[in-house]
Design a protein around this motif. Structure first.
Motif, mmCIF file in Angstrom:
data_model
loop_
_atom_site.group_PDB
_atom_site.id
_atom_site.type_symbol
_atom_site.label_atom_id
_atom_site.label_comp_id
_atom_site.label_asym_id
_atom_site.label_seq_id
_atom_site.Cartn_x
_atom_site.Cartn_y
_atom_site.Cartn_z
ATOM 1 N N GLU A 109 0.757 -1.221 0.088
ATOM 2 C CA GLU A 109 0.017 0.036 -0.173
ATOM 3 C C GLU A 109 0.805 1.284 -0.210
ATOM 4 O O GLU A 109 0.719 2.179 -0.686
ATOM 5 N N VAL A 110 1.817 1.347 0.783
ATOM 6 C CA VAL A 110 2.846 2.584 1.042
ATOM 7 C C VAL A 110 3.555 2.633 -0.141
ATOM 8 O O VAL A 110 3.729 3.716 -0.847
ATOM 9 N N THR A 111 4.251 1.676 -0.843
ATOM 10 C CA THR A 111 4.902 1.694 -2.245
ATOM 11 C C THR A 111 4.075 2.071 -3.157
ATOM 12 O O THR A 111 4.680 2.975 -4.018
ATOM 13 N N LYS A 112 2.800 1.561 -3.389
ATOM 14 C CA LYS A 112 2.045 1.968 -4.371
ATOM 15 C C LYS A 112 1.767 3.503 -4.331
ATOM 16 O O LYS A 112 1.696 4.291 -5.321
ATOM 17 N N ILE A 257 8.696 13.627 7.468
ATOM 18 C CA ILE A 257 9.976 13.795 6.911
ATOM 19 C C ILE A 257 9.738 14.591 5.790
ATOM 20 O O ILE A 257 10.627 15.386 5.179
ATOM 21 N N GLN A 258 8.408 14.584 5.070
ATOM 22 C CA GLN A 258 7.999 15.451 4.029
ATOM 23 C C GLN A 258 8.025 16.960 4.560
ATOM 24 O O GLN A 258 7.786 17.845 3.502
ATOM 25 N N SER A 259 8.105 17.303 5.821
ATOM 26 C CA SER A 259 7.837 18.540 6.286
ATOM 27 C C SER A 259 8.898 19.474 6.198
ATOM 28 O O SER A 259 8.872 20.640 6.466
ATOM 29 N N TYR A 260 10.001 18.794 5.800
ATOM 30 C CA TYR A 260 11.465 19.680 6.208
ATOM 31 C C TYR A 260 12.068 19.429 4.852
ATOM 32 O O TYR A 260 11.758 18.268 4.038
ATOM 33 N N SER A 272 12.192 9.417 0.288
ATOM 34 C CA SER A 272 12.668 8.169 -0.556
ATOM 35 C C SER A 272 13.737 7.227 0.208
ATOM 36 O O SER A 272 13.597 6.121 0.328
ATOM 37 N N VAL A 273 14.564 8.088 1.056
ATOM 38 C CA VAL A 273 15.543 7.320 1.683
ATOM 39 C C VAL A 273 14.848 6.634 2.780
ATOM 40 O O VAL A 273 14.979 5.436 3.011
ATOM 41 N N PHE A 274 13.845 7.231 3.453
ATOM 42 C CA PHE A 274 13.238 6.648 4.602
ATOM 43 C C PHE A 274 12.494 5.500 4.170
ATOM 44 O O PHE A 274 12.338 4.399 4.934
#
Length: 363
Positions: A109-112, A257-260, A272-274
């Motif tokens: 689900e998350v990868t998609k 992680i998307q917030s910074y 992407s790294v996470f």
């Protein structure tokens, strides 16, 4: 299965345990905890839940050490008899299948959603299942060596990208302390204990340890590091988003992680790294569950281990596709968590009491 040369070191056991404990919970745990607690005191629930997890793990370790070189599938029949023991083993296998399928579906689900939007969910899950099957064909030694290598790397990267969120941290979001008393903290124990699924697999791992007397050390450090990871995650996500915002975030850790963004460095966006690190940890948990289930089926039905690994493939796939949406997947996760508590606390205590009353011990 005959243990034989299939032995793992203390470090490898720690890596396997740690890889199992840190999985999907790192994504959804902040939201679940914020919903149940509703105050900034969530970090206290994490610490208290970790302490309870460690204490219940002591019962698991003590029980397993009574029967050296025997897994749960073997010594439970010595304790409660063939038929009841067979039933407990079957329940443990079903639990492992449910947890492994849950991890596979969550990964898909998350990868998609974040990485491969146009890729069918079934393709993502099948790829993971076949890679896991290839690994498990090599037995526990191959799995242990892989986890020993990837666990420290993934945990370091995970903590790094989460702690970078401190650039948006606001101290007022984690105040006041105990503003509503201790009852919210108690309510937070349920999602905390559900997130710590995987510790009960020590009922199997201790049988493979070269030095089973060091199982308590493995438990102590495995639980401590897991609690530390969740503690940091909860503190940072709460400080950045506030409790109210966490309650409506589907994947709070990824949103953090998307917030910074750090401009001018080699990697400006870290999600992407996470995600790569997180997928590796999901794979580890799935592989552990697949191995446990295959080992149990091979033991109670007297089959060859490698055949059971392949036999379980379609079962894991079908169960993973059973939830129709994320809400049903979340409900399945809650059910799995309650089953985990049974095998990590209730059943080990029950078996240990019977063992002591009957004076049972394997020489």
């Amino acid at each position: 299965m005959n243990i034989g040369t299939n032995q793992i070191t203390t470090t490898q056991t720690f890596a396997i345990l740690g890889s199992t404990l840190v999985a999907v919970g790192s994504f959804t745990f902040p939201r679940a905890l914020a919903t149940d607690v509703g105050t900034p005191d969530m970090w206290m629930s994490v610490i208290l839940g970790g302490l309870i997890t460690f204490l219940s793990g002591l019962f698991v370790v003590k029980l397993s050490q009574q029967f050296p070189k025997q897994t749960f599938f073997q010594f439970n029949q010595i304790i409660v008899g063939k038929y009841l023991g067979w039933g407990l083993s079957l329940g443990f296998i079903i639990y492992a299948i449910l947890l492994g399928s849950f991890e596979i579906r969550a990964m898909g689900e998350v990868t998609k959603f974040y990485l491969l939007e146009g890729t069918p969910l079934s393709v993502l899950m099948i790829c993971m299942l076949w890679v896991g099957t290839y690994l498990l064909a090599g037995g526990i030694n191959a799995m242990a060596r892989l986890f020993e290598f990837i666990y420290p790397i993934t945990i370091f990267i995970f903590l790094l990208v989460v702690m970078l969120g401190i650039v948006n941290f606001e101290i007022d979001n984690v105040r006041p302390v105990l503003g509503n008393g201790v009852m919210p903290i108690i309510k937070g124990l349920v999602p905390t204990l559900l997130t710590n699924s995987g510790m009960e697999f020590l009922l199997v791992w201790i049988a493979f340890m070269k030095r089973p007397k060091q199982a308590t050390k493995v438990l102590r450090w495995g639980v401590f590091l897991t609690v530390f990871i969740y503690f940091v995650t909860i503190i940072i996500t709460t400080g950045v988003f506030s409790v109210e915002r966490l309650q409506v975030e589907t994947w709070p850790t990824l949103s953090l992680i998307q917030s910074y963004e750090f401009k001018g460095v080699f990697i400006e966006r870290f999600e992407s790294v996470f995600l790569v690190v997180w997928i590796i940890q999901i794979f580890a948990t799935y592989a552990v569950c697949h191995y446990i289930a295959a080992l149990g089926v091979a033991d109670i039905f007297k089959l060859k281990y490698k055949k059971t690994v392949y036999f379980l493939l379609p079962i894991l796939y079908v169960v993973a596709l059973a939830p129709s949406d994320l809400n049903q997947l979340s409900s399945l996760g809650s059910v799995i968590g309650y089953i985990s508590i049974s095998f990590s606390l209730v059943i080990p205590i029950f078996l240990l009491i019977i063992t002591k009353l009957r004076g049972l011990k394997s020489e």
